[in-house]
Design an enzyme around this catalytic site. Structure first.
Site, PDB file in Angstrom:
ATOM      1  N   TYR A  86      46.322  -3.806  39.366  1.00 18.17           N
ATOM      2  CA  TYR A  86      45.228  -3.579  40.182  1.00 18.17           C
ATOM      3  C   TYR A  86      45.400  -2.560  41.776  1.00 18.17           C
ATOM      4  CZ  TYR A  86      42.378  -7.297  38.593  1.00 18.17           C
ATOM      5  OH  TYR A  86      41.390  -8.036  37.906  1.00 18.17           O
TER       6      TYR A  86
ATOM      7  N   GLY B  37      39.014 -16.461  37.083  1.00 19.76           N
ATOM      8  CA  GLY B  37      39.499 -17.796  36.768  1.00 19.76           C
ATOM      9  C   GLY B  37      40.952 -18.238  36.798  1.00 19.76           C
ATOM     10  N   ASP B  38      40.763 -19.259  36.752  1.00 16.99           N
ATOM     11  CA  ASP B  38      42.605 -19.486  36.000  1.00 16.99           C
ATOM     12  C   ASP B  38      42.799 -20.061  35.165  1.00 16.99           C
ATOM     13  OD1 ASP B  38      41.177 -21.981  35.737  1.00 16.99           O
ATOM     14  OD2 ASP B  38      42.249 -23.199  37.172  1.00 16.99           O
TER      15      ASP B  38
ATOM     16  N   ASP C  47      59.343  -0.844  -5.386  1.00 21.72           N
ATOM     17  CA  ASP C  47      58.361  -0.306  -4.974  1.00 21.72           C
ATOM     18  C   ASP C  47      58.071   1.170  -6.423  1.00 21.72           C
ATOM     19  OD1 ASP C  47      56.736   1.370  -2.973  1.00 21.72           O
ATOM     20  OD2 ASP C  47      58.778   1.509  -2.502  1.00 21.72           O
TER      21      ASP C  47
HETATM   22  C1  SPV Z   1      56.388   2.084   2.363  1.00 25.05           C
HETATM   23  O1  SPV Z   1      56.300   1.875   3.438  1.00 25.05           O
HETATM   24  O2  SPV Z   1      56.464   1.680   1.202  1.00 25.05           O
HETATM   25  C2  SPV Z   1      56.910   3.133   2.032  1.00 25.05           C
HETATM   26  C3  SPV Z   1      57.514   4.858   4.162  1.00 25.05           C
HETATM   27  O3  SPV Z   1      56.052   4.337   1.084  1.00 25.05           O
HETATM   28  S1  SPV Z   1      58.885   4.285   3.220  1.00 25.05           S
HETATM   29  O4  SPV Z   1      59.178   3.423   2.242  1.00 25.05           O
HETATM   30  O5  SPV Z   1      60.058   5.150   4.130  1.00 25.05           O
HETATM   31  O6  SPV Z   1      58.865   5.682   1.704  1.00 25.05           O
HETATM   32 MG    MG Z   2      55.543   3.228   0.087  1.00 23.89          MG
END
Ligand code: SPV
Ligand code: MG
Length: 431
Positions: free
Chosen positions: A75, A90-91, A204
């Protein structure tokens, strides 16, 4: 006549606010502060009404004499400007992170003898229903989808954190901290292919199919309101990508990031240690174009991810691809690197910004993690994604617990570092 100040950061007026105004009115002329959007979204949830609409809403309330804009959650400025005789609140701010705001108000008032009046917080089923309805509105696809574009207008840098389940979604949604008088929270969520696959115990490599990835999105959208950036890997065949775009839009996802690789995709952090092939500029541009043509809303973003630095193809190649992908219709560029130093990322951003001032730049500072968000923003970065840190923090904690239970043949030794049962069962909101 004495002046009374109170700050509102709400979109909907309920009996609790009316009670505060009634109390304030007893003491003098009532001035309401409307918290600005940038301050509001670091502290509270995203507004469903614009600042102008909120100002109008407050001005029309009986008993309100004036409305001003409060630019910061603390503030200091507004109190210096208005020197109100009283601040009413409000409290409910005596505990937790909000107590820092209370301390700040007391300090500001103390400087000239102003007084704080605390009103009992109104907590009843009607008030909590309004709160729940607002949350549900923000979670709806049509409200959630456009939020990334809105945030890009408001935030100097949009911060996203990886989520791969309902519970990680809740962490992204609810974690708010107070640090040195500033509140902060994540703006968006990243559904990482790496972490989504890892959570399923899979590599992945685009093995976890879209139906399963969409299931993860569903789990996250069920319990959150923040916008989602989806890791679309290579986007697959252009003929399939167009369907993915439409499905994501329908689910309320704000953006997909697709990377310019083809064939068997491996995680970028392997770099050149594994065989990975970059797609041609021509093919990838065709995929971007197909996605943009398939898209039904203005809100959705297709962000092109450039793997030239990961695959050691050089800066010139990365920059050439960036302008080709923007030309093909990409709404943003993600540049990736697995170097520990941020130098090549910074060089790319500076060079890209020489000719392109507006296309959002996205970075994932997993390896180059010493650079701050502010420094990245100085080089033109708009979105920073913390792509895997939740998974990487949870996994060692779970592994250590499993090892210790085996070691001690009981769970007592691990209990001190676990979340109490009471806390875990109240972590999830019930309807
Ligand atoms: C993911 O998080 O799956 C990515 C980013 O694609 S990396 O793992 O850095 O490629
Ligand atoms: Mg990825």
């Amino acid at each position: 006549m004495k002046t009374v100040y109170t700050c509102f950061c709400t979109d909907v007026i309920h009996e609790g606010h009316l009670n505060i105004i009634k109390e304030a009115h007893k003491h003098g002329k009532v001035i309401i502060g409307a918290l600005s959007d940038p301050a509001l979204i670091r502290y509270n949830r995203f507004p469903t009404k614009s600042l102008e609409e909120r100002i109008k809403l407050y001005k029309n309330l009986d008993g309100v004499d004036d409305v001003v804009v409060q630019d910061s959650i603390m503030y200091d400025d507004v109190i210096k400007r208005l020197k109100p005789d009283y601040v009413v609140h409000g409290d409910n701010w005596k505990e937790g992170a909000e107590s820092a705001i209370r301390e700040n108000v007391l300090k500001c008032l103390d400087a000239y003898g102003g007084e704080l009046i605390e009103v009992g917080y109104t907590f009843n089923p009607r008030v909590s229903k309004i709160d729940r309805q607002l949350r549900e509105k923000l979670a709806m696809p049509e409200y959630r989808r456009k939020r990334l574009r809105q945030l890009l207008e408001i935030r100097p840098v949009v911060k996203a954190i990886e989520v791969h389940s309902g519970i990680t979604g809740l962490i992204a949604e609810k974690t708010v901290i107070e640090n040195n008088g500033e509140f902060d929270q994540f703006d968006a969520m990243w559904i990482s292919s790496l972490c989504d696959s890892t959570a399923k115990g899979k590599p992945d490599i685009e093995l976890v199919d879209m139906t399963s990835r969409f299931r993860t999105i569903d789990d996250v959208t069920e319990v959150t309101t923040k916008p989602i950036i989806f890791d679309g890997d290579t986007g697959g065949l252009a003929e399939h990508f167009v369907y993915t775009v439409r499905s994501l839009e329908k689910m309320g996802v704000s953006a997909i990031i697709i990377e310019d690789k083809k064939g068997l995709k491996k995680n970028s952090l392997f770099g050149t240690e594994v065989k990975q092939t970059q797609d041609s500029i021509e093919n990838f541009c065709a995929k971007i174009k197909a996605g943009k043509e398939a898209q039904l809303t203005e809100d959705f973003m297709i962000i092109a991810r450039i793997e030239s630095l990961i695959l050691e193809e050089g800066m010139e190649d990365a920059l050439m691809r960036a302008s080709a992908f923007v030309e093909a219709g990409a709404d943003g560029i993600m540049i990736h690197s697995r170097k520990q130093e941020p130098a090549e990322i910074v060089e790319f951003c500076d060079k890209f910004r020489e000719t392109n001032k507006t296309t959002p730049i996205v970075v994932v500072p997993s390896s180059f993690n010493t650079i701050t968000e502010e420094e990245l923003a100085e080089h033109g970065v708009n979105i920073v994604i913390y792509a895997n840190q939740l998974t990487r923090s949870a996994f060692p904690a779970m592994k250590r617990t499993a090892e210790d239970i085996l070691r001690y043949h009981r769970a007592k030794e691990v209990d001190d570092r676990l979340m109490p049962i009471k806390q875990i069962i109240t972590l999830i909101d019930e309807l």
